[in-house]
Write a protein that holds these residues in place. Structure first.
Motif, mmCIF file in Angstrom:
data_model
loop_
_atom_site.group_PDB
_atom_site.id
_atom_site.type_symbol
_atom_site.label_atom_id
_atom_site.label_comp_id
_atom_site.label_asym_id
_atom_site.label_seq_id
_atom_site.Cartn_x
_atom_site.Cartn_y
_atom_site.Cartn_z
ATOM 1 N N VAL A 46 0.845 -1.201 0.000
ATOM 2 C CA VAL A 46 0.000 0.000 0.000
ATOM 3 C C VAL A 46 0.878 1.248 0.000
ATOM 4 C CG1 VAL A 46 -1.777 1.302 1.228
ATOM 5 C CG2 VAL A 46 -1.916 -1.197 1.112
ATOM 6 N N GLN A 47 1.972 1.234 0.759
ATOM 7 C CA GLN A 47 2.886 2.380 0.781
ATOM 8 C C GLN A 47 3.495 2.608 -0.596
ATOM 9 O OE1 GLN A 47 3.323 4.593 3.397
ATOM 10 N NE2 GLN A 47 4.189 5.760 1.694
ATOM 11 N N ASN A 48 3.828 1.533 -1.316
ATOM 12 C CA ASN A 48 4.349 1.676 -2.682
ATOM 13 C C ASN A 48 3.333 2.365 -3.584
ATOM 14 O OD1 ASN A 48 6.741 0.387 -1.981
ATOM 15 N ND2 ASN A 48 6.043 -1.611 -2.698
ATOM 16 N N ILE A 49 2.067 1.994 -3.436
ATOM 17 C CA ILE A 49 1.009 2.625 -4.233
ATOM 18 C C ILE A 49 0.895 4.106 -3.866
ATOM 19 C CG2 ILE A 49 -1.483 2.683 -4.675
ATOM 20 C CD1 ILE A 49 -1.433 -0.395 -4.231
ATOM 21 N N LEU A 50 0.892 4.402 -2.570
ATOM 22 C CA LEU A 50 0.811 5.802 -2.131
ATOM 23 C C LEU A 50 1.992 6.608 -2.669
ATOM 24 C CD1 LEU A 50 -0.339 5.199 1.536
ATOM 25 C CD2 LEU A 50 -1.663 6.364 -0.240
ATOM 26 N N ASP A 51 3.193 6.040 -2.635
ATOM 27 C CA ASP A 51 4.373 6.731 -3.164
ATOM 28 C C ASP A 51 4.225 7.013 -4.659
ATOM 29 O OD1 ASP A 51 5.480 6.626 -0.629
ATOM 30 O OD2 ASP A 51 6.841 4.954 -1.100
ATOM 31 N N GLU A 52 3.717 6.031 -5.398
ATOM 32 C CA GLU A 52 3.510 6.214 -6.841
ATOM 33 C C GLU A 52 2.488 7.321 -7.108
ATOM 34 O OE1 GLU A 52 4.909 4.948 -9.570
ATOM 35 O OE2 GLU A 52 6.275 3.619 -8.515
ATOM 36 N N ILE A 53 1.398 7.309 -6.354
ATOM 37 C CA ILE A 53 0.364 8.330 -6.538
ATOM 38 C C ILE A 53 0.925 9.713 -6.216
ATOM 39 C CG2 ILE A 53 -1.838 9.209 -5.649
ATOM 40 C CD1 ILE A 53 -2.693 6.234 -5.322
ATOM 41 N N ASN A 54 1.696 9.812 -5.143
ATOM 42 C CA ASN A 54 2.259 11.103 -4.748
ATOM 43 C C ASN A 54 3.301 11.625 -5.723
ATOM 44 O OD1 ASN A 54 0.688 11.499 -2.433
ATOM 45 N ND2 ASN A 54 2.036 10.213 -1.218
ATOM 46 N N SER A 55 3.853 10.742 -6.546
ATOM 47 C CA SER A 55 4.871 11.177 -7.504
ATOM 48 C C SER A 55 4.321 11.366 -8.918
ATOM 49 C CB SER A 55 6.039 10.180 -7.527
ATOM 50 O OG SER A 55 5.623 8.951 -8.076
ATOM 51 N N ILE A 56 3.002 11.312 -9.074
ATOM 52 C CA ILE A 56 2.392 11.488 -10.401
ATOM 53 C C ILE A 56 2.739 12.870 -10.943
ATOM 54 C CG2 ILE A 56 0.202 11.761 -11.640
ATOM 55 C CD1 ILE A 56 -0.997 9.644 -9.796
ATOM 56 N N THR A 57 3.194 12.890 -12.179
ATOM 57 C CA THR A 57 3.446 14.165 -12.855
ATOM 58 C C THR A 57 2.491 14.279 -14.031
ATOM 59 O OG1 THR A 57 5.270 13.133 -14.071
ATOM 60 C CG2 THR A 57 5.839 14.400 -12.107
ATOM 61 N N LEU A 94 -16.256 3.174 -10.203
ATOM 62 C CA LEU A 94 -16.204 4.120 -9.093
ATOM 63 C C LEU A 94 -15.163 5.187 -9.414
ATOM 64 C CD1 LEU A 94 -16.913 4.942 -6.164
ATOM 65 C CD2 LEU A 94 -15.198 3.288 -5.393
ATOM 66 N N ILE A 95 -15.537 6.438 -9.254
ATOM 67 C CA ILE A 95 -14.600 7.545 -9.425
ATOM 68 C C ILE A 95 -14.607 8.362 -8.149
ATOM 69 C CG2 ILE A 95 -14.014 9.623 -10.740
ATOM 70 C CD1 ILE A 95 -15.551 8.400 -13.125
ATOM 71 N N TRP A 96 -13.428 8.466 -7.548
ATOM 72 C CA TRP A 96 -13.225 9.267 -6.355
ATOM 73 C C TRP A 96 -12.169 10.315 -6.647
ATOM 74 C CZ3 TRP A 96 -12.557 5.277 -1.786
ATOM 75 C CH2 TRP A 96 -13.816 4.930 -1.290
ATOM 76 N N SER A 97 -12.167 11.373 -5.864
ATOM 77 C CA SER A 97 -11.051 12.303 -5.954
ATOM 78 C C SER A 97 -9.803 11.548 -5.496
ATOM 79 C CB SER A 97 -11.284 13.528 -5.065
ATOM 80 O OG SER A 97 -11.184 13.170 -3.701
ATOM 81 N N THR A 98 -8.666 11.945 -6.015
ATOM 82 C CA THR A 98 -7.415 11.309 -5.607
ATOM 83 C C THR A 98 -7.201 11.481 -4.110
ATOM 84 O OG1 THR A 98 -6.489 11.596 -7.805
ATOM 85 C CG2 THR A 98 -4.915 11.269 -6.019
ATOM 86 N N GLU A 99 -7.567 12.622 -3.583
ATOM 87 C CA GLU A 99 -7.438 12.877 -2.144
ATOM 88 C C GLU A 99 -8.252 11.874 -1.325
ATOM 89 O OE1 GLU A 99 -8.856 16.383 0.865
ATOM 90 O OE2 GLU A 99 -7.980 17.017 -1.032
ATOM 91 N N LYS A 100 -9.485 11.601 -1.746
ATOM 92 C CA LYS A 100 -10.336 10.647 -1.038
ATOM 93 C C LYS A 100 -9.772 9.235 -1.158
ATOM 94 C CE LYS A 100 -15.161 9.184 -0.658
ATOM 95 N NZ LYS A 100 -16.532 9.468 -1.077
#
Length: 117
Positions: A46-57, A94-100
């Motif tokens: 899950v942390q790997n996924i969060l890191d990938e999402i946080n590094s989206i350009t 399902l579509i959520w905001s990235t923040e949610k």
């Protein structure tokens, strides 16, 4: 909250349990979340996924749950979740905001940590 995290054993009696980790929903509009269930989940994944999402350009982040049936397509603004068991669909279940979605992933990560994963 219209979902809760769950730990389920699918093993036969007298055999060490094979645990799967996932989500149970009470609101069917978010039922795609149930397809996240898998035996491979741990807090590091899950942390790997969060890191990938946080590094989206510029590119979307794409992740398919191993052992599950959920496809995640995430950009800076939105997370699109697809139930892969529905082969005929063209749009996200399902579509959520990235923040949610990040909040959901952090809750799932906490659940996994509490379960020794």
């Amino acid at each position: 909250m219209s979902y809760k995290f769950k730990k389920v054993s699918y093993s036969a009696p007298n055999i060490e349990p094979l645990w799967q980790y996932g989500v149970e929903v009470s609101d069917k509009t978010i039922s795609a979340l149930e397809q996240i269930e898998s035996w491979v989940w741990d807090s590091e994944e899950v942390q790997n996924i969060l890191d990938e999402i946080n590094s989206i350009t510029n590119e979307d982040f794409r992740y398919s749950v191993e052992g599950g049936a959920l496809l995640m397509l995430v950009d800076k603004e939105e997370a699109h979740l697809f139930n892969l068991r529905n082969k005929s669909q063209k749009e996200a279940d399902l579509i959520w905001s990235t923040e949610k979605f990040i909040k959901f992933l952090k809750e799932f990560q906490e659940f996994l940590q509490k379960n020794g994963r």
